[in-house]
Design an enzyme around this catalytic site. Structure first.
Site, PDB file in Angstrom:
ATOM      1  N   HIS A  50       0.794  -1.031   0.017  1.00  0.00           N
ATOM      2  CA  HIS A  50       0.125  -0.028  -0.044  1.00  0.00           C
ATOM      3  C   HIS A  50       1.016   1.045   0.040  1.00  0.00           C
ATOM      4  O   HIS A  50       2.115   1.158   0.204  1.00  0.00           O
ATOM      5  CB  HIS A  50      -0.885   0.232   1.287  1.00  0.00           C
ATOM      6  CG  HIS A  50      -0.259   0.027   2.488  1.00  0.00           C
ATOM      7  ND1 HIS A  50      -0.313  -1.103   3.292  1.00  0.00           N
ATOM      8  CD2 HIS A  50       0.454   0.668   3.007  1.00  0.00           C
ATOM      9  CE1 HIS A  50       0.442  -0.761   4.377  1.00  0.00           C
ATOM     10  NE2 HIS A  50       0.788   0.509   4.313  1.00  0.00           N
TER      11      HIS A  50
HETATM   12  P1  TYD Z   1      -2.184  -3.834   7.508  1.00  0.00           P
HETATM   13  O1  TYD Z   1      -2.389  -2.664   7.006  1.00  0.00           O
HETATM   14  O2  TYD Z   1      -2.903  -4.992   6.461  1.00  0.00           O
HETATM   15  O3  TYD Z   1      -0.755  -4.406   7.635  1.00  0.00           O
HETATM   16  P2  TYD Z   1       0.467  -4.307   6.955  1.00  0.00           P
HETATM   17  O4  TYD Z   1       0.119  -3.456   5.582  1.00  0.00           O
HETATM   18  O5  TYD Z   1       1.400  -3.925   7.432  1.00  0.00           O
HETATM   19  O6  TYD Z   1       0.556  -5.604   6.086  1.00  0.00           O
HETATM   20  O7  TYD Z   1      -3.044  -4.198   8.936  1.00  0.00           O
HETATM   21  C1  TYD Z   1      -3.395  -5.231   9.398  1.00  0.00           C
HETATM   22  C2  TYD Z   1      -4.698  -5.161  10.294  1.00  0.00           C
HETATM   23  O8  TYD Z   1      -4.316  -4.156  11.283  1.00  0.00           O
HETATM   24  C3  TYD Z   1      -5.805  -4.046   9.499  1.00  0.00           C
HETATM   25  O9  TYD Z   1      -7.067  -4.905   9.579  1.00  0.00           O
HETATM   26  C4  TYD Z   1      -5.714  -2.839   9.966  1.00  0.00           C
HETATM   27  C5  TYD Z   1      -5.434  -2.916  11.240  1.00  0.00           C
HETATM   28  N1  TYD Z   1      -4.268  -1.888  11.975  1.00  0.00           N
HETATM   29  C6  TYD Z   1      -4.632  -1.005  13.008  1.00  0.00           C
HETATM   30  O10 TYD Z   1      -5.981  -1.291  13.392  1.00  0.00           O
HETATM   31  N2  TYD Z   1      -3.943  -0.050  13.483  1.00  0.00           N
HETATM   32  C7  TYD Z   1      -2.754   0.217  12.905  1.00  0.00           C
HETATM   33  O11 TYD Z   1      -2.142   1.135  13.331  1.00  0.00           O
HETATM   34  C8  TYD Z   1      -2.277  -0.518  12.044  1.00  0.00           C
HETATM   35  C9  TYD Z   1      -1.058  -0.359  11.170  1.00  0.00           C
HETATM   36  C10 TYD Z   1      -3.149  -1.870  11.396  1.00  0.00           C
END
Ligand code: TYD
Length: 133
Positions: A50
């Site tokens: 992302h």
């Molecule tokens: P995600 O963005 O998919 O992680 P990455 O991009 O690192 O692979 O996040 C995983 C889950 O955690 C998603 O449901 C969003 C949640 N999340 C939060 O609630 N708060 C946060 O600060 C972050 C980074 C993620």
């Protein structure tokens, strides 16, 4: 053009181990509103994929290693993270992916804003359209 910047933090080390200090308005590049970290990572399961519209982030591999891939819509660059005293600055509108986590990887992120899903661009095609490349 580099798609990322490192920030090297001083290591205060002695026979007891190493200590690294991150201080607001001193050696951090933005006001930190959120800290999150990831453990139990798997080398075969990359993460990220992302870009953010506004968010600035400073990432650390506190233990182990991983590979960070950056993409501005025009070029891709990748770097290995393996030093607990080197922060990797992730700026807005840079697509990023984390790959090849070592088993012991502890990944820490300091973020400039609270979690906001509307700040995410999760579709690569949408990212490409927004950066206009
Ligand atoms: P995600 O963005 O998919 O992680 P990455 O991009 O690192 O692979 O996040 C995983 C889950 O955690 C998603 O449901 C969003 C949640 N999340 C939060 O609630 N708060 C946060 O600060 C972050 C980074 C993620």
């Amino acid at each position: 053009m580099s798609l990322f910047n490192w920030i090297d933090f001083a290591v205060i080390g002695d026979t007891r181990g190493q200590l690294v200090v991150l201080e607001q308005n001193k050696n951090l590049p933005f006001v930190v509103q959120r800290i999150y970290y990831m453990t139990g990572l798997d080398s075969s399961i990359p993460r990220g994929f992302h870009a953010h519209k506004e968010l600035r982030q400073l990432a650390f591999c506190l233990a182990g290693s991983c590979q960070m891939l950056f993409d501005d819509g025009n070029q891709r660059q990748s770097v290995v993270m393996s030093s607990s005293s080197r922060g990797l600055l992730i700026e807005p509108m840079i697509w990023h992916e984390m790959h090849n986590f070592s088993k012991d990887c502890v990944f820490l992120v300091l973020a400039s804003h609270h979690y906001d899903e509307s700040d995410y661009i999760r579709l690569y095609d949408e990212f490409k359209l927004l950066v206009g490349k």
